[in-house]
Design a protein around this motif. Sequence first.
Motif, PDB file in Angstrom:
ATOM      1  N   LEU A  80       0.687  -1.514   0.356  1.00  0.00           N
ATOM      2  CA  LEU A  80       0.088   0.063  -0.424  1.00  0.00           C
ATOM      3  C   LEU A  80       0.929   1.425  -0.274  1.00  0.00           C
ATOM      4  CD1 LEU A  80      -2.811  -1.187   2.311  1.00  0.00           C
ATOM      5  CD2 LEU A  80      -3.529  -0.353   0.023  1.00  0.00           C
ATOM      6  N   LEU A  81       1.690   0.931   1.041  1.00  0.00           N
ATOM      7  CA  LEU A  81       2.489   2.775   0.800  1.00  0.00           C
ATOM      8  C   LEU A  81       3.300   2.326  -0.086  1.00  0.00           C
ATOM      9  CD1 LEU A  81       4.177   2.170   4.607  1.00  0.00           C
ATOM     10  CD2 LEU A  81       2.492   3.736   3.991  1.00  0.00           C
ATOM     11  N   ALA A  82       3.904   2.069  -1.050  1.00  0.00           N
ATOM     12  CA  ALA A  82       4.648   2.248  -2.264  1.00  0.00           C
ATOM     13  C   ALA A  82       3.467   1.982  -3.592  1.00  0.00           C
ATOM     14  CB  ALA A  82       4.942   0.259  -2.793  1.00  0.00           C
ATOM     15  N   GLY A  83       2.245   2.224  -3.364  1.00  0.00           N
ATOM     16  CA  GLY A  83       1.557   2.849  -4.151  1.00  0.00           C
ATOM     17  C   GLY A  83       1.281   2.486  -5.086  1.00  0.00           C
ATOM     18  N   ILE A  84       1.925   0.564  -5.746  1.00  0.00           N
ATOM     19  CA  ILE A  84       1.056   0.214  -6.710  1.00  0.00           C
ATOM     20  C   ILE A  84       0.015  -0.765  -7.419  1.00  0.00           C
ATOM     21  CG2 ILE A  84       3.833  -1.138  -6.986  1.00  0.00           C
ATOM     22  CD1 ILE A  84       3.331  -3.073  -5.620  1.00  0.00           C
ATOM     23  N   VAL A  85      -0.958  -0.044  -5.945  1.00  0.00           N
ATOM     24  CA  VAL A  85      -1.986  -1.026  -5.980  1.00  0.00           C
ATOM     25  C   VAL A  85      -3.213  -0.219  -6.669  1.00  0.00           C
ATOM     26  CG1 VAL A  85      -4.136  -1.311  -4.403  1.00  0.00           C
ATOM     27  CG2 VAL A  85      -1.944  -2.544  -3.044  1.00  0.00           C
ATOM     28  N   ASP A  86      -3.828  -0.600  -8.043  1.00  0.00           N
ATOM     29  CA  ASP A  86      -5.440   0.178  -9.102  1.00  0.00           C
ATOM     30  C   ASP A  86      -6.103  -0.181  -8.517  1.00  0.00           C
ATOM     31  OD1 ASP A  86      -6.740   1.208 -10.255  1.00  0.00           O
ATOM     32  OD2 ASP A  86      -4.703   0.865 -12.600  1.00  0.00           O
ATOM     33  N   MET A  87      -6.560  -0.271  -7.967  1.00  0.00           N
ATOM     34  CA  MET A  87      -8.388  -0.290  -7.426  1.00  0.00           C
ATOM     35  C   MET A  87      -8.698  -0.733  -9.420  1.00  0.00           C
ATOM     36  SD  MET A  87      -8.938  -0.704  -4.447  1.00  0.00           S
ATOM     37  CE  MET A  87     -10.896  -1.513  -5.022  1.00  0.00           C
ATOM     38  N   GLY A  88      -8.957   0.253 -10.157  1.00  0.00           N
ATOM     39  CA  GLY A  88      -9.165  -0.462 -11.547  1.00  0.00           C
ATOM     40  C   GLY A  88      -8.917  -1.481 -12.248  1.00  0.00           C
ATOM     41  N   ASN A  89      -8.266  -2.385 -11.791  1.00  0.00           N
ATOM     42  CA  ASN A  89      -7.413  -3.420 -12.232  1.00  0.00           C
ATOM     43  C   ASN A  89      -8.495  -4.149 -11.881  1.00  0.00           C
ATOM     44  OD1 ASN A  89      -5.095  -2.994 -13.083  1.00  0.00           O
ATOM     45  ND2 ASN A  89      -4.058  -2.999 -11.261  1.00  0.00           N
ATOM     46  N   ILE A  90      -9.215  -4.353 -10.922  1.00  0.00           N
ATOM     47  CA  ILE A  90     -11.063  -5.627 -10.390  1.00  0.00           C
ATOM     48  C   ILE A  90     -11.936  -4.869 -11.560  1.00  0.00           C
ATOM     49  CG2 ILE A  90      -9.387  -6.456  -8.865  1.00  0.00           C
ATOM     50  CD1 ILE A  90     -12.172  -4.873  -6.915  1.00  0.00           C
ATOM     51  N   LEU A  91     -12.010  -4.046 -12.192  1.00  0.00           N
ATOM     52  CA  LEU A  91     -13.349  -3.632 -12.235  1.00  0.00           C
ATOM     53  C   LEU A  91     -13.414  -4.063 -13.947  1.00  0.00           C
ATOM     54  CD1 LEU A  91     -13.240   0.113 -10.556  1.00  0.00           C
ATOM     55  CD2 LEU A  91     -14.981  -2.906  -9.921  1.00  0.00           C
ATOM     56  N   PRO A  92     -14.405  -3.734 -14.444  1.00  0.00           N
ATOM     57  CA  PRO A  92     -15.929  -4.476 -14.130  1.00  0.00           C
ATOM     58  C   PRO A  92     -15.849  -6.172 -13.077  1.00  0.00           C
ATOM     59  CG  PRO A  92     -15.820  -4.297 -16.716  1.00  0.00           C
ATOM     60  CD  PRO A  92     -14.526  -3.807 -16.391  1.00  0.00           C
ATOM     61  N   ILE A  93     -16.531  -6.017 -12.496  1.00  0.00           N
ATOM     62  CA  ILE A  93     -16.590  -7.462 -12.019  1.00  0.00           C
ATOM     63  C   ILE A  93     -16.705  -8.624 -12.856  1.00  0.00           C
ATOM     64  CG2 ILE A  93     -16.929  -9.024 -10.456  1.00  0.00           C
ATOM     65  CD1 ILE A  93     -16.434  -6.636  -7.879  1.00  0.00           C
ATOM     66  N   ALA A  94     -16.809 -10.283 -12.896  1.00  0.00           N
ATOM     67  CA  ALA A  94     -16.912 -10.911 -13.835  1.00  0.00           C
ATOM     68  C   ALA A  94     -17.876  -9.723 -15.022  1.00  0.00           C
ATOM     69  CB  ALA A  94     -18.571 -11.243 -13.085  1.00  0.00           C
ATOM     70  N   GLU A  95     -16.753  -9.770 -16.199  1.00  0.00           N
ATOM     71  CA  GLU A  95     -16.838  -8.407 -16.628  1.00  0.00           C
ATOM     72  C   GLU A  95     -16.800  -9.511 -18.037  1.00  0.00           C
ATOM     73  OE1 GLU A  95     -14.362  -5.778 -20.059  1.00  0.00           O
ATOM     74  OE2 GLU A  95     -12.904  -7.204 -18.332  1.00  0.00           O
ATOM     75  N   HIS A  96     -17.019 -10.964 -18.500  1.00  0.00           N
ATOM     76  CA  HIS A  96     -17.073 -12.483 -18.963  1.00  0.00           C
ATOM     77  C   HIS A  96     -18.341 -12.915 -19.204  1.00  0.00           C
ATOM     78  CE1 HIS A  96     -13.296 -10.286 -21.619  1.00  0.00           C
ATOM     79  NE2 HIS A  96     -12.560 -10.309 -19.734  1.00  0.00           N
ATOM     80  N   GLY A  97     -18.907 -12.774 -18.145  1.00  0.00           N
ATOM     81  CA  GLY A  97     -19.428 -13.285 -17.728  1.00  0.00           C
ATOM     82  C   GLY A  97     -19.352 -14.057 -16.037  1.00  0.00           C
ATOM     83  N   TRP A  98     -20.292 -15.841 -16.031  1.00  0.00           N
ATOM     84  CA  TRP A  98     -19.875 -16.206 -14.675  1.00  0.00           C
ATOM     85  C   TRP A  98     -19.118 -17.243 -15.727  1.00  0.00           C
ATOM     86  CZ3 TRP A  98     -19.309 -15.355  -9.878  1.00  0.00           C
ATOM     87  CH2 TRP A  98     -20.475 -13.749  -9.208  1.00  0.00           C
ATOM     88  N   GLN A  99     -19.711 -17.997 -17.103  1.00  0.00           N
ATOM     89  CA  GLN A  99     -18.655 -18.982 -17.399  1.00  0.00           C
ATOM     90  C   GLN A  99     -17.447 -19.143 -17.173  1.00  0.00           C
ATOM     91  OE1 GLN A  99     -19.834 -20.106 -21.062  1.00  0.00           O
ATOM     92  NE2 GLN A  99     -19.078 -22.047 -20.871  1.00  0.00           N
TER      93      GLN A  99
END
Length: 370
Positions: free
Chosen positions: A161-180
Amino acid sequence: MKKKVQIGAKEMISLMVLFEMGTSMMSIPGRNAGKDAWIAILISTVLGAMLFVCYGSLHRRFPNLLMTQYCRTLLGKKAGSTLAFLYIVFFLYGGARDLRDTGILIADRTLQHTPLTVICGLMVVLVMYVVYLGIEVAGRTAIIMLILLLLLGLATNILILLAGIVDMGNILPIAEHGWQPIWQVVYSQAVMLPYGEMVTFAMILPTLKKEYRANGIGISAILLGGLLLSIITLSNVLALGEDVFKRATYPLLTMISKVEISDFIDRVDVIGVMSVIIFDFFKILIFYYAAVKAAEDVLRIPYHKLILPFGLIMLVTCVLMALNYQDHLQTGELVLKWVFPIFAVFFPIMLLMVSWLRKTRIKKGKENVS
């Protein structure tokens, strides 16, 4: 008179969590789901807890028997002994695969010029020594190691967290390709590794002190380990992005290597390597212990006389099981998909159903007599 081996709830939970994390920390099961891998792990954790209920139910019906023993009780001497022998092979193979995984990691990250056989040989010697000391010693050591690793994990996450390498946008959108895609990796990867492998504890549950319930202990450990693994996976995705996360050989170590704060905190990946090795060590240890205890029961040879030959068998199997790393991974995928479900799901459910049928028949027989 020989003292009965018994371990408490804390020791059993610690062993289970360390086993569950094991090589999962290194390979991250469900990576094919990409940025949704953490969801696949959460789903697999719930299914893994449900699967453990089968193992716990068998233990409740036969609290003093090893899995190899109630195989014979339920299936008869010939069929039961055959199945018990197959489980010996299964435990040895599982331990050998994890041993090779750990050896490759050490050779790749720390001892690049040391032969794989030497690295794996040293690891086997250490595993043999702990097994010689007994499962009680392993359980007490597991508590200390788990606490240490949790503290190291907390410190590492703070540094990330202190290193500033976390990007919340990397998990969005959730289930982009569906649940299959998520359900596909749940079946093919994330349930069997590591939850299907927990069948190994059917050889250790008889040592649990009688005041504790196996299902409660097992489900608690699985949920804790699954939550930790899901958090680690989510951290990997947030720090690396989906593309790097899927392509990296060791996502966790790749993520930690990115930590760099000013000029005085660098090369934190050594913490990750050390943590993964400790987790893997306990997983190999438990597979090996289960194989030795099963062989002691089936072959009628004293436990301590099997430690050295089984260590050599595991080492040779580890070295010869694959021509190269790619071959090792491909074989592992096939085994996880087609072989592990037989030993982790089919046989235990079959044994549980037989135990239900036999109990029903006994009750009906008593009613007829009366």
